[in-house]
Enzyme design. Structure first.
Site, short mmCIF file in Angstrom:
data_model
loop_
_atom_site.label_atom_id
_atom_site.label_comp_id
_atom_site.label_asym_id
_atom_site.label_seq_id
_atom_site.Cartn_x
_atom_site.Cartn_y
_atom_site.Cartn_z
N ASP A 34 0.85 -1.19 0.00
CA ASP A 34 0.00 0.00 0.00
C ASP A 34 0.88 1.25 0.00
OD1 ASP A 34 -3.22 0.55 0.95
OD2 ASP A 34 -1.80 2.21 1.05
N HIS B 224 -10.44 -5.32 -3.17
CA HIS B 224 -9.10 -5.54 -2.61
C HIS B 224 -9.19 -5.89 -1.14
CE1 HIS B 224 -10.12 -1.24 -2.48
NE2 HIS B 224 -9.47 -1.20 -1.34
P1 AMP Z 1 -9.82 1.50 0.13
O1 AMP Z 1 -9.94 2.79 0.87
O2 AMP Z 1 -10.25 0.29 0.93
O3 AMP Z 1 -10.49 1.55 -1.22
O4 AMP Z 1 -8.26 1.27 -0.08
C1 AMP Z 1 -7.55 1.74 -1.17
C2 AMP Z 1 -6.10 1.63 -0.78
O5 AMP Z 1 -5.33 1.72 -1.96
C3 AMP Z 1 -5.62 2.73 0.16
O6 AMP Z 1 -5.10 2.13 1.34
C4 AMP Z 1 -4.55 3.45 -0.64
O7 AMP Z 1 -3.48 3.89 0.14
C5 AMP Z 1 -4.15 2.39 -1.64
N1 AMP Z 1 -3.61 2.92 -2.89
C6 AMP Z 1 -4.16 3.86 -3.69
N2 AMP Z 1 -3.37 4.08 -4.75
C7 AMP Z 1 -2.31 3.26 -4.63
C8 AMP Z 1 -1.13 3.03 -5.40
N3 AMP Z 1 -0.89 3.70 -6.55
N4 AMP Z 1 -0.23 2.13 -4.96
C9 AMP Z 1 -0.46 1.46 -3.82
N5 AMP Z 1 -1.54 1.61 -3.04
C10 AMP Z 1 -2.45 2.52 -3.43
#
Ligand code: AMP
Length: 114
Positions: free
Chosen positions: A30, A100
Site C-alpha cells: 500500500d 481488494h
Molecule cells: P480503500 O480505501 O479500501 O479503497 O483502499 C484503497 C487503498 O489503496 C488505500 O489504502 C490506498 O493507500 C491504496 N492505494 C491507492 N493508490 C495506490 C497506489 N498507486 N499504490 C499502492 N496503493 C495505493
C-alpha cells in the site's frame, strides 16, 4: 469498464512494489501504509465492489484469502496476528473500486474498528 488504478498497476502502467503475482491474484505494498506491514491483495479481474460478486467467484475470493495468509507467513507476522479488511462502498470507506483485501500487521489493532 475503464481501468481502475489497480488494473493499471497490474499492467505496470503505474509503478508499485509487487509482493505476489499469479494468474488470478496480484499483491503489492500500500502506498499509504497504516501499519508496518500493509499489503493490498486483488483479483486480476476488475470487480468493482463486494456487491458485484457472484457464486462462481467463491474460488477466486477463497484464493485471495489463502494468498493473504501465505504472505503473512512469509513476512513473519502470522504468529503474532494480523488483520484482513475489505472495504465496501461509502460507509465501508472504499476509495478504489476494484475489490481488494488489506493485509495489515506488525502492530496491534483495536476492536471494535472506529
Ligand atoms: P480503500 O480505501 O479500501 O479503497 O483502499 C484503497 C487503498 O489503496 C488505500 O489504502 C490506498 O493507500 C491504496 N492505494 C491507492 N493508490 C495506490 C497506489 N498507486 N499504490 C499502492 N496503493 C495505493
Amino acid at each position: 469498464m475503464e481501468d481502475s488504478i489497480f488494473t493499471k498497476i497490474i499492467k505496470r502502467e503505474i509503478p508499485s512494489d509487487i509482493v505476489y503475482e499469479d494468474d488470478d491474484v496480484f499483491a503489492f505494498k500500500d502506498i499509504s501504509p497504516q501499519a508496518p506491514v500493509h499489503i493490498i491483495i486483488i483479483p486480476k479481474r476488475q470487480i468493482p465492489t463486494l456487491n458485484n460478486l457472484e457464486d462462481q467467484d467463491s474460488l477466486l475470493m477463497g484464493k485471495l484469502i489463502i494468498v493473504a495468509k501465505n504472505i503473512a507467513k512469509s513476512l513473519n507476522i502470522a504468529e503474532d496476528g494480523y488483520r484482513l479488511v475489505f472495504n465496501c462502498n461509502e460507509n465501508g470507506g472504499q476509495t478504489v473500486f476494484h475489490i481488494h483485501c488489506h493485509l495489515m500487521g506488525g502492530r496491534k489493532f483495536s476492536w471494535p474498528a472506529g
